[in-house]
Enzyme design. Structure first.
Site, PDB file in Angstrom:
ATOM      1  N   PRO A 119       0.689  -1.339  -0.093  1.00 38.74           N
ATOM      2  CA  PRO A 119      -0.086  -0.055   0.005  1.00 38.74           C
ATOM      3  C   PRO A 119       0.766   1.273  -0.062  1.00 38.74           C
ATOM      4  CG  PRO A 119      -0.275  -1.177   2.042  1.00 38.74           C
ATOM      5  CD  PRO A 119       0.575  -1.957   1.096  1.00 38.74           C
ATOM      6  N   CYS A 120       2.070   1.268   0.436  1.00 35.10           N
ATOM      7  CA  CYS A 120       2.787   2.416   0.304  1.00 35.10           C
ATOM      8  C   CYS A 120       3.111   3.015  -1.091  1.00 35.10           C
ATOM      9  CB  CYS A 120       4.314   2.364   0.970  1.00 35.10           C
ATOM     10  SG  CYS A 120       5.211   1.251   0.408  1.00 35.10           S
ATOM     11  N   GLN A 121       3.108   1.817  -2.143  1.00 36.37           N
ATOM     12  CA  GLN A 121       3.333   2.140  -3.239  1.00 36.37           C
ATOM     13  C   GLN A 121       2.182   2.905  -3.713  1.00 36.37           C
ATOM     14  OE1 GLN A 121       4.293  -1.524  -4.875  1.00 36.37           O
ATOM     15  NE2 GLN A 121       6.600  -1.010  -5.228  1.00 36.37           N
ATOM     16  N   GLN A 124       2.153   6.534  -2.767  1.00 37.70           N
ATOM     17  CA  GLN A 124       3.110   7.458  -3.364  1.00 37.70           C
ATOM     18  C   GLN A 124       2.635   7.638  -4.582  1.00 37.70           C
ATOM     19  OE1 GLN A 124       6.097   8.736  -2.028  1.00 37.70           O
ATOM     20  NE2 GLN A 124       5.771  10.017  -3.821  1.00 37.70           N
TER      21      GLN A 124
END
Length: 149
Positions: A119-121, A124
């Site tokens: 989920p960090c991708q 971002q």
């Protein structure tokens, strides 16, 4: 992305998902879908990840087989198959600046093993494109579904 943006646009995101998947259904703010390619079926679950404030794409891989007109499916956890899904002719199917970090985790909603695009991708990507509302979800879905489907 704020959670209410995701919640308010679940129906719209489900509409985008229907362009590439079948059996799309929603339960509150979770979207379930199936996508097939060759003899592989992807069971896809999309929902909002509160910690990363972004949509999360999770999936499981089923190997389909037909024998004597009977179709069976077997759940597969195979890194070689993941590599095949995210590459085409040995090259990544997405922009080379993106590392599709696919990991196997216990699904936070369903409690079963699923692969996920981290989920960090997603967070971002959505920050980088600076789109709002349903347009951001459509961009996100088209970008990441191109990796798998």
């Amino acid at each position: 992305m704020k959670e209410n943006v995701f919640e308010n646009n679940v129906a719209q995101l489900a509409h985008y998902i229907r362009h590439k998947c079948t059996n799309v259904r929603t339960e509150r703010t979770v979207i379930f879908a199936l996508a097939c390619r060759d003899n592989i079926q992807l069971e896809i679950v999309v929902f909002y990840h509160q910690t990363y404030a972004a949509p999360l794409l999770t999936f499981r891989i089923w190997q389909l087989q037909v024998s004597d007109d009977i179709e069976t499916r077997r759940l597969v956890f195979d890194q070689t198959l993941i590599d095949k899904l995210v590459t085409r002719n040995g090259s990544l199917r997405v922009d080379r600046r993106v590392d599709p970090a696919i990991t196997l985790v216990d699904h936070p909603v369903l409690g079963k093993p699923f692969y996920q695009l981290h989920p960090c991708q997603s967070a971002q990507l959505l920050e980088d494109v600076a789109l709002q509302g349903p347009e951001s979800l459509e961009f996100w879905w088209n970008f990441y579904s191109s990796v798998l489907i």
